[in-house]
Design an enzyme around this catalytic site. Structure first.
Site, PDB file in Angstrom:
ATOM      1  N   LEU A 507       0.830  -1.208   0.000  1.00  0.00           N
ATOM      2  CA  LEU A 507       0.000   0.000   0.000  1.00  0.00           C
ATOM      3  C   LEU A 507       0.857   1.246   0.000  1.00  0.00           C
ATOM      4  O   LEU A 507       0.442   2.293  -0.458  1.00  0.00           O
ATOM      5  CB  LEU A 507      -0.885   0.024   1.256  1.00  0.00           C
ATOM      6  CG  LEU A 507      -2.040  -0.960   1.313  1.00  0.00           C
ATOM      7  CD1 LEU A 507      -2.638  -0.962   2.697  1.00  0.00           C
ATOM      8  CD2 LEU A 507      -3.092  -0.599   0.282  1.00  0.00           C
ATOM      9  N   GLY A 508       2.030   1.134   0.548  1.00  0.00           N
ATOM     10  CA  GLY A 508       2.872   2.314   0.604  1.00  0.00           C
ATOM     11  C   GLY A 508       4.026   2.086   1.548  1.00  0.00           C
ATOM     12  O   GLY A 508       4.179   1.009   2.128  1.00  0.00           O
ATOM     13  N   LYS A 529       1.768  -3.701   8.809  1.00  0.00           N
ATOM     14  CA  LYS A 529       2.952  -2.832   8.812  1.00  0.00           C
ATOM     15  C   LYS A 529       4.156  -3.702   9.155  1.00  0.00           C
ATOM     16  O   LYS A 529       4.182  -4.354  10.194  1.00  0.00           O
ATOM     17  CB  LYS A 529       2.750  -1.721   9.831  1.00  0.00           C
ATOM     18  CG  LYS A 529       3.910  -0.803   9.909  1.00  0.00           C
ATOM     19  CD  LYS A 529       3.465   0.597  10.248  1.00  0.00           C
ATOM     20  CE  LYS A 529       3.766   1.517   9.105  1.00  0.00           C
ATOM     21  NZ  LYS A 529       3.291   2.832   9.168  1.00  0.00           N
ATOM     22  N   ASP A 626       5.214  11.789  14.362  1.00  0.00           N
ATOM     23  CA  ASP A 626       5.269  11.732  12.898  1.00  0.00           C
ATOM     24  C   ASP A 626       3.874  11.932  12.330  1.00  0.00           C
ATOM     25  O   ASP A 626       3.414  11.179  11.484  1.00  0.00           O
ATOM     26  CB  ASP A 626       5.867  10.403  12.438  1.00  0.00           C
ATOM     27  CG  ASP A 626       6.282  10.445  10.966  1.00  0.00           C
ATOM     28  OD1 ASP A 626       6.375  11.565  10.408  1.00  0.00           O
ATOM     29  OD2 ASP A 626       6.481   9.379  10.369  1.00  0.00           O
TER      30      ASP A 626
END
Ligand SMILES: *[C@@H]1O[C@H](CO)[C@@H](O)[C@H](O)[C@H]1NC(C)=O
Ligand SMILES: *[C@@H]1O[C@H](CO)[C@@H](O)[C@H](O)[C@H]1NC(C)=O
Ligand SMILES: *[C@@H]1O[C@H](CO)[C@@H](O)[C@H](O)[C@H]1NC(C)=O
Ligand SMILES: *[C@@H]1O[C@H](CO)[C@@H](O)[C@H](O)[C@H]1NC(C)=O
Ligand SMILES: *[C@@H]1O[C@H](CO)[C@@H](O)[C@H](O)[C@H]1NC(C)=O
Ligand SMILES: *[C@@H]1O[C@H](CO)[C@@H](O)[C@H](O)[C@H]1NC(C)=O
Ligand SMILES: *[C@@H]1O[C@H](CO)[C@@H](O)[C@H](O)[C@H]1NC(C)=O
Ligand SMILES: *[C@@H]1O[C@H](CO)[C@@H](O)[C@H](O)[C@H]1NC(C)=O
Ligand SMILES: *[C@@H]1O[C@H](CO)[C@@H](O)[C@H](O)[C@H]1NC(C)=O
Ligand SMILES: *[C@@H]1O[C@H](CO)[C@@H](O)[C@H](O)[C@H]1NC(C)=O
Length: 815
Positions: A507-508, A529, A626
């Site tokens: 996804l990224g 993740k 972040d």
């Protein structure tokens, strides 16, 4: 739809008469004049006369001595203020408290019925004003705790008498500046199984709920309650409710606001101001019986009301037009024999108990048997959820006011006719057989695949101990943090779900590693993740930390479904968000138009609430470090959910001193003190939040934006602000949807600018930002933000340091 506002009443200006004289005890003959106060032994509370700016309207009350602005917790003469500033408080020989005005006319009296020999008045450390008899110091003749105003402080209890029906209650103020008896009352309703309710005059507005052994059933924020010992005591004579603080360093109060919401505040150590940590009613589903009978309210569904299984809308037409008042009725009548079944709904706020029946000693099976014997019994649940559950609570006929809780909640068993179950499962036997064969084939393939992958990994494995799968039972030493069982996934399961981390499923790339889409065997979509292994943390510490993070649950945070630590892999498994992330919309020429201003404003408010929760709610203060538009995920209803929270902490532990050698963050979102010195605090997140607001309004990336003066977006916004043309910041495609909302946008721009101010101390904290967003706090003028005039080349800002602006950077700095 009506949106609920969180109103906060702690920023009022109180005028206290300057006092130079303080007393500890008052005996008959002595009196307390308007310029004198009574203080508690350790000076926590103070009692005396005060006003709200108009010295012709005076009250006698109790407030926190050292908390500013002054916050009254009790008021004696709320309905009969003193005219002019010369009230006197006297203690009579018999032990009655009276307040007299300058003409010696009594305007308020404690009406103590018993008489004392040697009475004395004292303000205790708990904030309780008591009249005692020196002859028998243990006996309290009168106490302010028996006469609550609008605030419940630790040690105080509201009571309902089961014999006479008399009760004490929190009663709201009429207005933020007028403590006179208002419309709302918070008390224990003793019909059926006792429950705490908020009523407006005689109308029930919100049930906080019945007691389930831990807390009231309508409350979902369980993390908060670890600091309190909340107790709900039912005796033959009375029911009472109150709380104590387990951690004496905490200061907390609970109040009923003038608009009828209960709010819990905690005093923040850092800012020394009140932080709102709980409010109820908090959303539409908290409206009493909004969905009518036999239905469930789920704020994450659209529409929010649904009939329970086996029930259909009483009037389909009205239901479709979102008038749910008539509720639902049974599709098939009950058989009224032993063939009826119960459907289990989990995570529920239990129905209205005012017509229920309960028995403390029955267990769940006895409860079910008891219910099935009586044809009008429609649902049952455990009375007490502690230790696996005990007791029995039964409902008859219609059940009302059930909702799905965002987290926590209880099991509720709802009675349906046996045919309802057959109806849905055994309908088509051929189809069923087909599905079965399919399933078996699928499982077989999975097993073969799984074995293959597993073997493959075995071979690669160097250190066999690392392959151990940690289950919860393996390390129960840290029992406190295990309220949430976080599923530990097998690497093989995740490998299958993501097609062996295939590039097609990627996804990224986030700051901590790549993210993959996956589908579990049960069909659930997940986001995985895969963490870069940068920490020295062992698997056990990692899992413990992940569990802490999983305990954080909020509507505006992405839900962690589980984790996996195996071989060298550390994986976090999240719920999958169908609408990707905020940057996917606002920075895309065509998708921009899908997010109109109303939606964007909702997104901004949602992020603020999520961030407030991370910063202030849990005792585990989380600084995100972040925060950026690509970390704001959007669900199917475009509700924002913050992702990656707690990751910095998970990977590197929480550096309490607030200085880190590893600077992690994304250019354009990093506050100056963080980018240059690695110094972080909640205010660095506030900075990033400010950047997100300005980006959301302007549709431009801070870092990529470059105007003719070589300013970045912050610089540009600041210039427009200084030139008093801030609304020019609004993105072109947004203009149509902002007509009429200029004031709201202006407020957002100003808040954005306040958040990105150069000095961390100047920036508001998140609770102030939330208040400002709601328009309930005045906005100061922003000072110049931290922005960087620079030489920009036409293509992409100044990003020659790195190729992709969106990727979080980790820099290692020597110290
Ligand atoms: C309080 O006010 C009274 C007059 O109302 C005055 O006589 C007295 O001195 C004052 N006491 C103090 C301590 O200021
Ligand atoms: C209240 O106390 C003052 C001073 O002690 C005294 O002058 C006054 O008469 C008292 N009033 C009442 C109603 O007891
Ligand atoms: C007041 O403070 C002292 C010292 O901190 C403590 O020992 C005492 O118990 C406190 N008294 C009350 C009534 O809380
Ligand atoms: C209080 O003061 C106002 C004006 O300041 C006056 O009109 C009023 O009569 C006073 N009331 C009393 C009870 O003294
Ligand atoms: C005391 O009694 C009087 C008269 O019965 C009543 O008006 C007043 O409200 C009572 N005060 C309190 C504090 O209950
Ligand atoms: C209950 O309330 C009634 C009227 O409100 C009052 O007359 C009665 O004394 C109260 N009973 C008790 C036990 O307080
Ligand atoms: C909580 O309060 C109850 C009664 O007020 C008391 O019995 C119990 O010991 C308290 N629990 C803790 C953990 O302090
Ligand atoms: C919904 O239906 C109820 C009763 O059927 C009716 O009284 C009420 O006015 C309706 N509400 C709206 C908003 O139409
Ligand atoms: C509660 O259940 C127990 C066990 O079934 C029974 O002995 C008891 O009588 C019940 N109590 C009431 C009030 O019905
Ligand atoms: C069923 O329960 C209701 C409510 O408690 C009661 O009124 C009714 O008598 C019961 N019926 C039977 C058959 O026990």
């Amino acid at each position: 739809m009506e949106s609920f506002k969180v109103l906060v009443y702690c920023f009022l200006v109180f005028h206290f008469i300057p006092t130079s004289n303080t007393l500890e005890t008052i005996v008959p003959g002595q009196s307390l004049k308007h310029n004198e106060t009574l203080i508690s032994t350790n000076e926590t509370f103070e009692a005396g006369f005060f006003n709200f700016g108009d010295s012709n309207i005076q009250y006698f009350g109790i407030w926190y001595k050292d908390i500013s602005p002054k916050t009254p917790v009790w008021i004696a003469n709320r309905d009969v203020p003193l005219g002019n500033s010369s009230g006197v408080l006297n203690l009579t020989d018999k032990g009655t408290l009276v307040i007299v005005d300058s003409k010696e006319v009594m305007i308020w009296s404690s009406n103590t019925s018993t008489t004392a020999v040697k009475p004395s008045l004292q303000l205790l450390e708990t904030g309780n004003l008591v009249v005692k008899d020196e002859i028998d110091p243990d006996k309290i003749l009168w106490q302010s705790f028996d006469l609550p105003s609008d605030t419940l402080i630790p040690g105080m209890r509201i009571r309902s008498n089961l014999l006479t029906g008399n009760y004490t209650s929190l009663v709201s103020w009429r207005d933020t500046q007028d403590p006179a008896t208002g419309l709302y009352s918070y008390h224990i309703d003793i019909n059926g199984y006792p429950q705490v309710v908020i009523k407006k005059r005689n109308t029930l507005l919100f049930r906080v709920g019945s007691w389930n052994g831990n807390f009231l059933s309508g409350i979902s924020s369980t993390t908060l309650y670890k600091s309190f010992n909340i107790s709900f005591v039912i005796t033959e004579k009375e029911v009472s409710y109150g709380y104590e603080l387990l951690d004496k360093s905490i200061v907390s109060r609970y109040m009923l606001t003038p608009i009828g919401q209960v709010s819990r505040y905690m005093l923040s150590d850092q800012t020394k101001s009140w932080q709102l940590v709980f409010v109820g009613p908090s959303d539409q589903c908290d409206n009493y019986a909004l969905c009518g009978a036999n239905s469930n309210c789920d704020i994450d569904n659209s529409p929010i009301c649904e009939c329970f299984k086996g029930f259909i809308p009483k009037s389909q037409e009205k239901w479709s037009s979102q008038n749910w008042t008539d509720g639902c009725v049974r599709r098939v009548q009950l058989d009224c024999d032993n063939r009826d079944r119960f459907l289990k709904r989990m995570g529920m706020k239990l129905p209205d108990t005012s017509k229920s029946w309960f028995n403390k000693s029955m267990n769940l099976e006895e409860c079910e048997r008891f219910c099935i014997r009586n044809c009008s019994c429609t649902a049952y649940a455990n009375l007490d959820v502690r230790d696996g559950g005990s007791g029995c609570l039964l409902w008859f006929n219609n059940i009302l006011d059930v909702r799905k809780l965002p987290s926590g909640g209880q099991d509720l068993y709802i009675r349906v006719a046996a045919s309802e179950l057959d109806h849905s499962t055994g309908l088509n036997k051929k189809k069923l057989a087909g599905i079965l064969v399919g399933c078996i084939l699928f499982i077989a393939i999975m097993v073969i695949l799984g074995v293959a992958i597993h073997r493959n990994q075995r071979r690669k494995l160097e250190n066999p101990e690392q392959n151990q799968v940690f289950s919860l039972s393996n390390h129960t030493d840290n029992k406190k943090n295990e309220d949430i069982d976080i599923p530990i996934f097998e690497l093989s399961t995740i490998a299958i779900a993501t097609n062996n981390f295939s590039i097609d499923n990627k996804l990224g790339q986030g700051g901590f590693g790549p993210v993959y889409k996956g589908k579990l065997e049960n069909g659930q979509d997940i986001a995985v993740k895969r963490l870069c292994n940068t920490s020295g943390q062992g698997p056990k510490e990692f899992i413990n930390e992940v569990k802490l993070i999983a305990n954080l649950q909020h509507r505006n945070l992405v839900k962690l479904l589980g984790c996996c630590v195996q071989n060298d892999e550390k994986l976090l498994i999240y719920e999958f968000m169908i609408n990707r992330s905020l940057d996917y919309f606002i920075f895309d020429q065509t998708r921009k138009s899908l997010l109109n201003w109303t939606r964007r404003f909702q997104v901004i408010c949602g992020i603020a609430r999520g961030l407030l929760y991370l910063h202030e709610d849990s005792r585990l203060r989380i600084i995100h470090r972040d925060l950026k538009t690509s970390n704001i995920l959007l669900d199917e209803n475009m509700n924002p959910k913050i992702s990656d929270f707690g990751l910095a902490r998970t990977l590197w532990g929480d550096e309490a001193e607030g200085e880190t050698r590893r600077i992690v963050g994304t250019y354009g979102y990093m506050s100056p003190e963080f980018a240059t010195r690695g110094f972080f605090s909640v205010k660095s997140d506030v900075f990033s939040f400010g950047v997100i607001i300005l980006e959301t309004i302007s549709g431009n990336k801070n870092r990529e934006y470059c105007d003719y003066d070589d300013l970045d977006l912050l610089g540009y916004a600041w210039r427009l602000w200084s030139e008093t043309t801030p609304l020019e910041l609004i993105e072109e495609s947004l203009r149509d949807s902002t007509v009429g909302a200029e004031a709201e946008i202006l407020r957002c721009i100003q808040i954005g600018l306040l958040c990105v101010q150069e000095k961390a101390d100047d920036r508001p904290d998140m609770s102030a930002a939330v208040l400002m967003l709601n328009g309930e706090k005045a906005l100061p003028n922003p000072k110049e933000p931290a922005f960087y005039p620079r030489q920009c080349d036409s293509s992409s800002g100044t990003s020659n340091l790195h190729s992709n602006n969106d990727v979080s950077m980790t820099l290692l700095q020597g110290r």
